[in-house]
Write a protein that holds these residues in place. Structure first.
Motif, PDB file in Angstrom:
ATOM      1  N   ASP A  73       0.743  -1.282   0.247  1.00  0.00           N
ATOM      2  CA  ASP A  73       0.117  -0.054  -0.013  1.00  0.00           C
ATOM      3  C   ASP A  73       0.756   1.144  -0.210  1.00  0.00           C
ATOM      4  O   ASP A  73       0.793   2.152   0.991  1.00  0.00           O
ATOM      5  N   GLN A  91       2.520   4.784  -0.962  1.00  0.00           N
ATOM      6  CA  GLN A  91       2.081   6.126  -1.351  1.00  0.00           C
ATOM      7  C   GLN A  91       2.967   7.107  -1.436  1.00  0.00           C
ATOM      8  O   GLN A  91       3.747   7.144  -0.353  1.00  0.00           O
ATOM      9  N   GLY A 126      -6.764  -1.979  -3.185  1.00  0.00           N
ATOM     10  CA  GLY A 126      -6.243  -1.239  -4.028  1.00  0.00           C
ATOM     11  C   GLY A 126      -6.353  -1.682  -5.090  1.00  0.00           C
ATOM     12  O   GLY A 126      -6.995  -2.584  -5.888  1.00  0.00           O
ATOM     13  N   SER A 127      -5.817  -0.928  -6.462  1.00  0.00           N
ATOM     14  CA  SER A 127      -5.906  -1.031  -7.736  1.00  0.00           C
ATOM     15  C   SER A 127      -5.142  -0.350  -8.565  1.00  0.00           C
ATOM     16  O   SER A 127      -4.536   0.637  -7.961  1.00  0.00           O
ATOM     17  N   GLU A 128      -4.551  -1.069  -9.658  1.00  0.00           N
ATOM     18  CA  GLU A 128      -3.510  -0.636 -10.248  1.00  0.00           C
ATOM     19  C   GLU A 128      -3.529  -1.109 -11.869  1.00  0.00           C
ATOM     20  O   GLU A 128      -3.814  -2.258 -12.181  1.00  0.00           O
ATOM     21  N   LEU A 129      -3.270  -0.430 -13.089  1.00  0.00           N
ATOM     22  CA  LEU A 129      -3.229  -1.013 -14.382  1.00  0.00           C
ATOM     23  C   LEU A 129      -4.022  -2.038 -14.672  1.00  0.00           C
ATOM     24  O   LEU A 129      -4.056  -3.181 -15.171  1.00  0.00           O
ATOM     25  N   SER A 149      -7.538  -5.217  -9.645  1.00  0.00           N
ATOM     26  CA  SER A 149      -8.057  -4.809  -8.231  1.00  0.00           C
ATOM     27  C   SER A 149      -7.316  -5.763  -7.234  1.00  0.00           C
ATOM     28  O   SER A 149      -7.422  -6.991  -7.670  1.00  0.00           O
TER      29      SER A 149
END
Length: 365
Positions: free
Chosen positions: A59, A61, A335-338, A341
């Motif tokens: 996680d 950031q 979370g999520s990306e590209l 999820s």
């Protein structure tokens, strides 16, 4: 003549028929959609399952840190003589209970006390300076009573440490001021070094300009959408524990932060830190403009699994469901990306091997 005319009319009719046939064929071609290229056609054998893959999720950031510093100070020797040993360089950490300089062959002991030692002390002497030394020895792990009255054990502990560092012929009844160099904190950073090996030095002459101590480091605008768990800030692979407000609270960590190469490069002597002052202290507590970049992440990564966003349903906040062979399973969206999820399961061992890419309509979980 008539036969020739009939042949011409026949040719005209034949041409008309050909034109009509061509127009019909062209219209038919326009009416029928073109074939889909194989590369774009949907694979009828494509699996409706998505195989889960385990991930270590931190996680992480991007954040900015606000850094506050104290006042600058000088490190001065308590006695006069020739510098016979010197261990000092720009950016070096100088610690209490160690020695970085020897004068006339004898080591000078670094000691961090609330009140600097201003006199020679003998058994029975009393005062705030005596209590400060006793308190520092207790911080270092020694069993002494901080009553402000100098006893034999306090002198013995200090002299034994000097002997470990190379001193000889210490007086068992005397704690000599000339062998104690005062540090304003248990650990400090040298911004520049003023003494020279083999050169004479006088009492009160500076050994080093100290970098202003880092007094506070905190995350600017602490993110609100964080996964639960203890947090650290990471800078150049060095990690510092932060509290719920995003502050580095450990004194040792603040010293480690001040010695980071990236911090020294942007806030050390090249940026104006380390200029001498006539009274040994200059400036006032300040906050560095612009702060520093860092990564805010979980202290311990959590187990998470990547799923297609379309496989999630019944989404409420960070709670959702996925389907395993038509059976609903509750998950937490981490979370999520590209186009992925990341989800967690209440118990990692409950994670299915795969999920349905397109859950059935009106499926519950």
């Amino acid at each position: 003549m008539r036969s020739h005319l009939n042949r011409r009319l026949g040719l005209v009719g034949l041409a008309g028929i050909v034109l009509v046939a061509f127009g019909f064929t062209a219209g038919l071609a326009l009416a029928v959609p073109p074939a889909v290229p194989p590369s774009l056609a949907k694979d009828r054998n494509e699996s409706s399952k998505f195989v889960l893959v385990r991930h270590e999720l931190k996680d992480s950031q991007d954040v900015q840190l606000n850094v506050k510093t104290g006042s600058q100070a000088l490190l001065s020797v308590p006695g006069s003589g020739m510098v016979t040993a010197l261990n000092c360089s720009m950016g070096q950490q100088l610690n209490a209970w160690e020695s970085n300089i020897s004068i006339d062959g004898g080591p000078v002991l670094n000691l961090s006390t609330s009140t600097p030692l201003w006199r020679d002390l003998r058994i029975g002497d009393a005062g705030a300076d005596v209590e400060a030394i006793q308190t520092e020895l207790r911080r270092l792990g020694y069993s002494v009573t901080a009553d402000g009255v100098l006893g034999e054990s306090t002198i013995r502990i200090v002299n034994e440490r000097l002997e470990e560092l190379g001193a000889t012929a210490t007086d068992p009844t005397l704690l000599s001021r000339s062998r104690i160099m005062w540090l304003p904190a248990p650990s400090v950073i040298a911004a520049s070094c003023a003494a020279a090996l083999g050169a004479p030095i006088a009492a009160g002459q500076p050994v080093a300009d100290l970098q202003p101590p880092v007094t506070a480091v905190a995350v600017v605008n602490m993110p609100m959408d964080l996964l639960p768990g203890n947090r650290v800030v990471a800078i150049d692979d060095v990690r510092f524990v932060v509290d719920e407000a995003g502050q580095i609270s450990s004194g040792d960590d603040l010293v480690r932060f001040a010695s980071l190469p990236v911090y020294l490069a942007s806030n050390g002597p090249a940026a104006g830190v380390g200029a001498s002052s006539t009274n040994g202290v200059s400036g006032s507590p300040t906050a560095l403009p612009g702060g520093m970049s860092a990564q805010l992440e979980l202290a311990e990564a959590i187990e998470a699994w990547a799923v297609p966003p379309g496989s999630l349903y019944s989404i409420r906040g960070n709670r959702a469901c996925v389907s395993e062979n038509g059976r609903g399973v509750k998950v937490t969206v981490a979370g999520s990306e590209l186009g992925k999820s990341y989800v967690t399961f209440e118990l990692p061992r409950q994670a299915p091997a795969s999920v349905d890419v397109e859950p059935a309509q009106k499926l519950t979980c």
